[in-house]
Design an enzyme around this catalytic site. Structure first.
Site, PDB file in Angstrom:
ATOM      1  N   ASP A 180       0.300  -1.399   0.277  1.00  0.00           N
ATOM      2  CA  ASP A 180       0.651  -0.219  -0.639  1.00  0.00           C
ATOM      3  C   ASP A 180       0.979   1.576   0.458  1.00  0.00           C
ATOM      4  O   ASP A 180       1.741   1.673   0.657  1.00  0.00           O
ATOM      5  CB  ASP A 180      -1.045  -0.378   1.168  1.00  0.00           C
ATOM      6  N   ASP A 181       0.489   2.090  -0.903  1.00  0.00           N
ATOM      7  CA  ASP A 181       1.029   3.511  -0.914  1.00  0.00           C
ATOM      8  C   ASP A 181       1.954   3.646  -0.621  1.00  0.00           C
ATOM      9  O   ASP A 181       3.169   4.895   0.639  1.00  0.00           O
ATOM     10  CB  ASP A 181       0.804   4.218   1.400  1.00  0.00           C
TER      11      ASP A 181
ATOM     12  N   CYS B  19      -9.341   1.457  -0.519  1.00  0.00           N
ATOM     13  CA  CYS B  19      -9.113   0.000  -0.032  1.00  0.00           C
ATOM     14  C   CYS B  19      -9.703  -1.460  -0.008  1.00  0.00           C
ATOM     15  O   CYS B  19      -9.422  -2.005  -0.568  1.00  0.00           O
ATOM     16  CB  CYS B  19      -8.424   0.201   1.561  1.00  0.00           C
TER      17      CYS B  19
END
Ligand code: NAG
Ligand code: NAG
Ligand code: NAG
Length: 188
Positions: A29-30, A65
């Site tokens: 993620d991210d 998400c």
């Protein structure tokens, strides 16, 4: 006897012709370029991203998400799998998600075609909560399951280890989640 031998050989050939590659799928993620997400991760850049590809013009069907993870698992758009946000009442790991879309993920198809499957890490944001069946719920298709309860946590978290609660504290060597995932995956 000849017939038996013949049949055996045919089976053997079929078995040989369907040997397939191992698949390793890592989701992080991210780590987008705009936010310099991999900036502090020099080893990741050295060993992975600098030897790979960067998508400079990339699109996702939803940037949120749980809906996005549900799309990765099912191959469906949000309007089809109906996990519309990160809450249980928005179908994130909800009972109706579990009865419906979760029974037909890429994992269930891999399992049906003969793969042995293993999972370790964060799954869906509401996974493992009481209202989503608790830690005993193992999503269909997984032979080895290590699903984090709830959303991203690196210390003081609970994992469903094949349906049983595995509690972790805050000791770096024993509990840092990234390393725990690494050890479980390497053992598999
Ligand atoms: C990205 O992060 C690294 C490490 O924190 C830093 O050295 C670098 O200057 C950052 N780059 C940008 C463009 O902000
Ligand atoms: C959740 O999924 C169920 C079953 O597909 C659907 O009937 C319901 O409308 C969905 N909820 C939301 C908020 O979209
Ligand atoms: C998620 O969707 C449900 C159903 O529309 C809604 O009730 C809930 O407030 C939403 N949750 C968030 C955090 O947006």
């Amino acid at each position: 006897m000849r017939l038996f031998l013949c049949v055996f050989l045919v089976l053997f050939e079929v078995v040989c012709s369907v040997t397939r590659p191992n698949i390793v799928f890592i989701l992080t993620d991210d780590q987008d370029v705009f936010l310099n997400g991999t900036g502090p991760m020099s080893k990741l850049r050295q060993y992975v991203s600098s030897q790979g590809a960067t998508f400079s013009n990339m699109f996702v069907t939803t940037p949120l998400c749980c809906p996005s993870r549900s799309s990765i698992l099912t191959g469906q758009y949000v309007h089809n799998h109906k996990a519309i946000n990160n809450s249980v009442d928005g179908n994130c790991s909800s009972p109706s998600w579990q009865k419906g879309p979760e029974t037909q993920t890429f994992v269930t198809y891999l399992k049906k075609s003969g793969y042995t499957t293993f999972f370790a890490g964060k799954y869906l944001n509401q996974y493992g909560m009481d209202e989503t069946g608790g830690l005993s719920h193992i999503p269909p298709g997984w032979d080895h399951w290590n699903g984090l309860k709830g959303n991203s946590q690196y210390y003081n978290y609970v994992v469903s280890a094949n349906g049983k609660a595995e509690k972790h504290g805050s000791d770096y060597k024993a509990d840092y989640f990234t390393d725990v995932i690494n050890r479980k995956a390497t053992t598999f």
